[in-house]
Design an enzyme around this catalytic site. Structure first.
Site, PDB file in Angstrom:
ATOM      1  N   ASN A   1     -10.325   2.831   9.417  1.00 45.50           N
ATOM      2  CA  ASN A   1      -8.936   2.720   9.883  1.00 45.50           C
ATOM      3  C   ASN A   1      -8.622   3.710  11.004  1.00 45.50           C
ATOM      4  O   ASN A   1      -8.030   3.344  12.006  1.00 45.50           O
ATOM      5  CB  ASN A   1      -7.959   3.004   8.735  1.00 45.50           C
ATOM      6  CG  ASN A   1      -8.143   2.043   7.573  1.00 45.50           C
ATOM      7  OD1 ASN A   1      -8.512   0.894   7.763  1.00 45.50           O
ATOM      8  ND2 ASN A   1      -7.881   2.520   6.376  1.00 45.50           N
TER       9      ASN A   1
ATOM     10  N   GLU B   1       4.400  10.723   5.422  1.00 44.43           N
ATOM     11  CA  GLU B   1       4.329   9.832   6.570  1.00 44.43           C
ATOM     12  C   GLU B   1       4.828   8.446   6.172  1.00 44.43           C
ATOM     13  O   GLU B   1       5.575   7.801   6.874  1.00 44.43           O
ATOM     14  CB  GLU B   1       2.857   9.786   6.989  1.00 44.43           C
ATOM     15  CG  GLU B   1       2.564   9.147   8.274  1.00 44.43           C
ATOM     16  CD  GLU B   1       1.063   9.169   8.502  1.00 44.43           C
ATOM     17  OE1 GLU B   1       0.571  10.094   9.157  1.00 44.43           O
ATOM     18  OE2 GLU B   1       0.381   8.252   8.027  1.00 44.43           O
TER      19      GLU B   1
ATOM     20  N   GLY C   1      -1.195  10.442   1.039  1.00 42.25           N
ATOM     21  CA  GLY C   1      -1.791   9.569   2.057  1.00 42.25           C
ATOM     22  C   GLY C   1      -1.531   8.096   1.820  1.00 42.25           C
ATOM     23  O   GLY C   1      -0.702   7.718   0.995  1.00 42.25           O
TER      24      GLY C   1
ATOM     25  N   GLY D   1      -2.930   4.043   1.070  1.00 41.83           N
ATOM     26  CA  GLY D   1      -3.981   3.303   0.385  1.00 41.83           C
ATOM     27  C   GLY D   1      -3.821   3.283  -1.120  1.00 41.83           C
ATOM     28  O   GLY D   1      -2.870   3.826  -1.692  1.00 41.83           O
ATOM     29  N   ASN D   2      -4.782   2.630  -1.753  1.00 41.79           N
ATOM     30  CA  ASN D   2      -4.721   2.382  -3.193  1.00 41.79           C
ATOM     31  C   ASN D   2      -4.787   3.676  -3.991  1.00 41.79           C
ATOM     32  O   ASN D   2      -4.071   3.857  -4.966  1.00 41.79           O
ATOM     33  CB  ASN D   2      -5.908   1.507  -3.602  1.00 41.79           C
ATOM     34  CG  ASN D   2      -5.831   0.155  -2.935  1.00 41.79           C
ATOM     35  OD1 ASN D   2      -4.777  -0.467  -2.905  1.00 41.79           O
ATOM     36  ND2 ASN D   2      -6.940  -0.297  -2.374  1.00 41.79           N
TER      37      ASN D   2
ATOM     38  N   LYS E   1     -18.857   1.229  -3.897  1.00 38.00           N
ATOM     39  CA  LYS E   1     -19.716   0.029  -4.007  1.00 38.00           C
ATOM     40  C   LYS E   1     -20.506   0.039  -5.321  1.00 38.00           C
ATOM     41  O   LYS E   1     -21.748   0.012  -5.338  1.00 38.00           O
ATOM     42  CB  LYS E   1     -20.656  -0.099  -2.797  1.00 38.00           C
ATOM     43  CG  LYS E   1     -19.966  -0.066  -1.440  1.00 38.00           C
ATOM     44  CD  LYS E   1     -19.084  -1.266  -1.204  1.00 38.00           C
ATOM     45  CE  LYS E   1     -18.250  -1.119   0.063  1.00 38.00           C
ATOM     46  NZ  LYS E   1     -17.034  -1.920   0.095  1.00 38.00           N
TER      47      LYS E   1
END
Ligand code: 0RQ
Length: 499
Positions: free
Chosen positions: A377, A287, A261, A263-264, A401
């Protein structure tokens, strides 16, 4: 390729063809290959119109997310009436969550066919970045394909941003293929990651091309956060799981193609797969090709990567061009309709690895919404791959968080991927293999192996307090952890078993 006969336009001239209320399709899948010069000029017009008290908002369709010159500029100018299918720009996200821009989230493989079927209405103009263009309308794209071939075909008019900053000819990097529509639809004859079924170029009707705008703007791709202890541990766990699948004989020794996928976390997971010596050199059918893929390719750990975009930081794109004769044999960009096609994913036996925002104890996954309402997103291609994978894996840190949020909750606050499609959950705490388990077995595996210690007892108490049912939920307590966070900015201390 020559561009004689096609009209040269300034960005302002090109933008002047876009008027209030139009639907505009832009190239771009991530900031890679996104239109950059014309959208900026459209944003300027929008601001001027707004200052003169006139309406100016357009519908915006792209392949996926884009860069600041497109989503950022248009959002800051409050020029986006509606947007699909995916975004990740903080200004646009704010407008979406304020209700100023209507966003509809879509599986990325479905966008091109939805365009062709007319489900999104008429596309007035397509603005497309190209690295080469010929007067007969043959166009070589740049660092992404995305939905560009379909947008260019269905749009009434096309504007081309001719980007000459790509030092190499990108001819041959792309394989452009569009399926016919039902009832004439036929099988997609892709039986290997490196198979070619289309053309090197997009054919656009030259009569539709309004003109060509010169560009040298680089893709606006930011770097990734360095892997930290948590993301590295998640990556190690993914690699351990896949190596054990190979030992068990369920994944063949030549391995299966990987989808990873965005992202980080995804970037860190891929790096960890590369470091695991039990995992052989593998191919990607994905992708997005991120920086970590290029690194692993140069180490021969990845032998081939098929995707729809080359989303590389400027330094890594430069390295790729510096060794282009090596990389061009190992990279292929396809339309998102093909890179994410359910039929092909199922046939090739893709192992999908995507990131969740939130997962519940039964394995339902939320990829898109914070606290059930704030859009992050979008679902992107995660549904295309998860639903059709050989093995579908979701990863996430067990907490967000700084521990105020448990990523694992009694019931997801928004559902993107249901328990029927999610087979394995992996956090830094461990691995929950959900295959062939009933809801109770799933909950046991997830709470035991994946939940952070700060929340394990809370979720055990919740699970044990549930009395009956195939999927034993207690509806009145199911969102107590979320409620606690919304009131106290911390889920710890939530009472989820009372009453
Ligand atoms: O926000 O940076 O403000 O703290 O979400 O989270 O940990 O940086 O992870 O960059 O990998 O993104 C799911 C969003 C993860 C992405 C998502 C907060 C967290 C942080 C980002 P801060 P991380 P990533 C297509 C693949 C959907 C599309 C998809 C995504 C921010 O992977 O968009 O899968 N996926 N496409 O703090 C509140 C929680 C949270 C939370 C994380 N439970 N509650 N905030 N965050 N969990 C297929 C391909 O082939 C590419």
């Amino acid at each position: 390729m020559e561009m004689n006969k096609l009209k040269e336009l300034t960005p302002e001239e090109a933008a002047s063809y876009i008027t209030n209320g139009m639907t505009v399709g832009f190239s771009g899948f991530t900031p890679a290959g996104a239109a950059k010069i014309v959208p900026k000029a459209i944003a300027k017009i929008a601001k001027e119109e707004h200052n003169s008290g006139r309406e100016f908002k357009i519908g915006v369709i792209t392949g996926a997310s884009t860069g600041d010159s497109l989503d950022g500029e248009l959002a800051r100018a409050d020029a986006v009436a509606w947007r699909t299918p995916y975004q990740s720009d903080k200004f646009l996200r704010k407008n979406i969550n304020l209700g100023k821009t209507k966003f509809f989230d879509m599986h990325l493989s479905a966008l091109p066919q939805n365009l062709r079927y007319g489900f999104l209405g008429k596309v007035d103009v397509a603005v497309i970045e190209a690295s080469e263009v010929q007067a007969d309308g043959k166009v070589i794209l740049t660092t992404s394909v995305g939905a560009t071939p379909t947008l260019a075909r269905v749009a009434e008019k096309v504007i081309i941003e001719l980007n000459t900053s790509h030092q190499e000819s990108l001819y041959g990097l792309h394989d452009i293929y569009e399926p016919l529509d039902p009832p004439m639809r036929r099988p997609i004859h892709l039986t290997r990651c490196d198979g070619r079924i289309g053309t090197e170029y997009v054919q656009i009707d030259p009569n539709k091309i309004i003109g060509v705008v010169a560009s040298e703007a680089p893709d606006e791709i930011g770097g990734f956060r360095e892997s930290d202890a948590t993301t590295m541990k998640i990556g190690e766990n993914v690699a351990t799981f896949l190596a054990s699948e190979m030992r068990a004989g369920r994944v063949p020794t030549e391995f299966l193609p990987i989808q990873s996928g965005v992202g980080n976390i995804a970037n860190a997971v891929l790096a960890a797969l590369g470091d695991n010596e039990d995992i052989p050199s593998f191919q990607m059918y994905s992708e997005v090709i991120q920086d970590s893929v290029i690194k692993l390719m140069s180490e021969d750990k990845i032998s081939f990567a098929s995707a729809t975009s080359l989303t590389l930081s400027p330094e890594v794109l430069q390295q790729t061009y510096d060794n282009y004769s090596f990389f061009k044999r190992r990279l292929l960009l396809r339309p998102q309709e093909i890179s994410n096609h359910p039929e092909v994913i199922r046939r090739l036996g893709i192992i999908s690895i995507n990131t969740a925002i939130e997962v519940d104890i039964f394995g339902n996954v939320n990829s898109t919404h914070v606290m059930g309402k704030e859009m992050m997103n979008g679902i992107g291609g995660s549904g295309d791959f998860t639903r059709n994978a050989f093995i579908s894996i979701f990863t996430c840190p067990s907490i967000a968080k700084a521990g105020a949020i448990s990523a694992i909750v009694p019931m997801v606050s928004h559902l993107d991927h249901s328990e029927h499609s999610v087979q394995v959950l992996i956090t830094e705490q461990g691995i929950a293999d959900l295959r062939a388990k009933d809801p109770q077995g799933r909950a046991n595996a997830i709470i035991n192996n994946c939940v952070h210690p700060d929340y394990r007892e809370m979720l055990w108490d919740y699970f044990k307090s549930m009395q009956s049912g195939h999927t034993p939920q207690t509806l009145k307590n199911a969102f107590k952890m979320h409620e606690r966070f919304l009131e106290h900015k911390d889920m710890r201390g939530a009472t989820i078993t009372a009453g």
